[in-house]
Design a protein around this motif. Structure first.
Motif, PDB file in Angstrom:
ATOM      1  N   TYR A  51      -6.600 -26.119  37.454  1.00 57.50           N
ATOM      2  CA  TYR A  51      -5.534 -26.405  38.414  1.00 57.50           C
ATOM      3  C   TYR A  51      -5.784 -27.724  39.139  1.00 57.50           C
ATOM      4  O   TYR A  51      -4.868 -28.566  39.264  1.00 57.50           O
ATOM      5  CB  TYR A  51      -5.445 -25.258  39.422  1.00 57.50           C
ATOM      6  N   LEU A 110       4.268 -27.997  39.258  1.00 59.21           N
ATOM      7  CA  LEU A 110       4.573 -26.579  39.072  1.00 59.21           C
ATOM      8  C   LEU A 110       4.304 -26.121  37.648  1.00 59.21           C
ATOM      9  O   LEU A 110       3.836 -24.997  37.412  1.00 59.21           O
ATOM     10  CB  LEU A 110       6.033 -26.310  39.452  1.00 59.21           C
ATOM     11  N   SER A 111       4.563 -26.999  36.701  1.00 60.07           N
ATOM     12  CA  SER A 111       4.338 -26.663  35.289  1.00 60.07           C
ATOM     13  C   SER A 111       2.844 -26.648  34.960  1.00 60.07           C
ATOM     14  O   SER A 111       2.321 -25.688  34.383  1.00 60.07           O
ATOM     15  CB  SER A 111       5.060 -27.656  34.385  1.00 60.07           C
ATOM     16  N   LYS A 114       0.866 -23.676  36.706  1.00 54.90           N
ATOM     17  CA  LYS A 114       1.530 -22.372  36.650  1.00 54.90           C
ATOM     18  C   LYS A 114       0.546 -21.197  36.703  1.00 54.90           C
ATOM     19  O   LYS A 114       0.774 -20.219  37.415  1.00 54.90           O
ATOM     20  CB  LYS A 114       2.384 -22.273  35.387  1.00 54.90           C
ATOM     21  N   ASP A 115      -0.563 -21.268  35.972  1.00 50.20           N
ATOM     22  CA  ASP A 115      -1.517 -20.155  35.961  1.00 50.20           C
ATOM     23  C   ASP A 115      -2.054 -19.880  37.360  1.00 50.20           C
ATOM     24  O   ASP A 115      -2.209 -18.716  37.751  1.00 50.20           O
ATOM     25  CB  ASP A 115      -2.677 -20.469  35.012  1.00 50.20           C
ATOM     26  N   ILE A 117      -0.601 -21.094  40.376  1.00 47.45           N
ATOM     27  CA  ILE A 117       0.483 -20.900  41.342  1.00 47.45           C
ATOM     28  C   ILE A 117       1.121 -19.516  41.192  1.00 47.45           C
ATOM     29  O   ILE A 117       1.387 -18.832  42.187  1.00 47.45           O
ATOM     30  CB  ILE A 117       1.549 -22.000  41.168  1.00 47.45           C
ATOM     31  N   ASP A 118       1.354 -19.090  39.951  1.00 41.09           N
ATOM     32  CA  ASP A 118       2.059 -17.831  39.693  1.00 41.09           C
ATOM     33  C   ASP A 118       1.114 -16.692  39.306  1.00 41.09           C
ATOM     34  O   ASP A 118       1.522 -15.715  38.661  1.00 41.09           O
ATOM     35  CB  ASP A 118       3.095 -18.037  38.577  1.00 41.09           C
TER      36      ASP A 118
END
Length: 262
Positions: A51, A110-111, A114-115, A117-118
């Motif tokens: 990240y 955001l892309s 993703k792992d 953030i989401d």
């Protein structure tokens, strides 16, 4: 002949212009966030690093925030593999407050993140993180990149925290760095300081923190030996004005990741 009143106005405007120019040329005070990730296992460490490397640092660069430092404890530290330190220099305190909204609008961030953030509630990328916010010292208002040529994996970055008994005593220790001359002493002896800052939000207040950098452990030890033997330090530590102004001194030995800007 030039009218005296017009001449006075001209001189006043000239002096005001010089003052404005001097103020704009003077370095502005920075703020820093030190985020410390606490990890349960190597998988979390890998996810946080992915990240930081692929999402956070590139997004910060796109937002105009340069020189992000990412560090890990040295192998001999019992916290090795359990912590990741992230140093983010900021031009103002407001910049820290608007960062979340800035990131939310960055599609690439955001892309790529993703792992992280989401992440699901039952599979988080870290156990917890803590955030320390600092205001730079007067005598080093902006951070500096270390002038080192050694490989990052061999370097030793020393992060120190000096806690004070009270707020007033803490301010006395900050004064010792500025008016007392500790900052220029470190600079003269080649400590390659990255920043000095007074903590304005953290878990060990009142305290200050600063980071110095060295090619390796031997260089670190040699630099501190020269510091403790220096006449300026010997005189400064004997000064009655600066006695008993630290209640606890904590040292963290770190090294930069290969993708760290610092």
């Amino acid at each position: 002949m030039v009218n005296c009143s017009r001449l006075s106005v001209f001189v006043a405007l000239f002096l005001l212009t010089i003052s404005w120019s001097a103020q704009s040329a003077a370095p502005k005070k920075e703020f820093y966030e030190i985020r410390i990730y606490h990890l349960k296992n190597p998988d979390q460490g890998s996810r946080v690093e992915k990240y930081l490397k692929d999402a956070y640092l590139p997004a910060m660069h796109r937002a105009g925030i340069k020189n992000i430092g990412v560090f890990k404890p040295v192998a001999s530290d019992t916290s090795a593999g359990k912590l990741i330190y992230v140093l983010t220099p900021l031009k103002s305190f407001d910049q820290l407050l608007v960062l979340p909204k800035t990131l939310e609008k960055d599609a690439a961030y955001l892309s790529a993140g993703k792992d992280y953030i989401d992440a699901a509630y039952n599979n988080p990328p870290y156990a917890r993180f803590e955030s320390i916010v600092l205001e730079s010292f007067r005598d080093m208002p902006v951070h500096k990149l270390p002038n080192l040529s050694a490989p990052k994996s061999e370097r030793v970055y020393e992060l120190r925290s000096y806690e004070g008994h009270t707020e007033k005593i803490h301010r006395n220790k900050v004064k010792m760095f500025n008016d007392g001359g500790e900052v220029p002493l470190f600079d003269r002896l080649g400590f390659n300081a990255v920043f000095y800052g007074s903590v304005i939000s953290g878990s060990h207040m009142p305290n200050l923190m600063y980071m110095t950098t060295f090619s390796d452990k031997a260089s670190r030890d040699a630099h501190w030996k020269s510091f403790f033997e220096d006449d300026v330090w010997l005189k400064l530590k004997a000064n009655p004005e600066y006695q008993n102004n630290v209640s606890k001194n904590t040292i963290f030995f770190l090294y930069p990741t290969d993708y760290s800007d610092i």
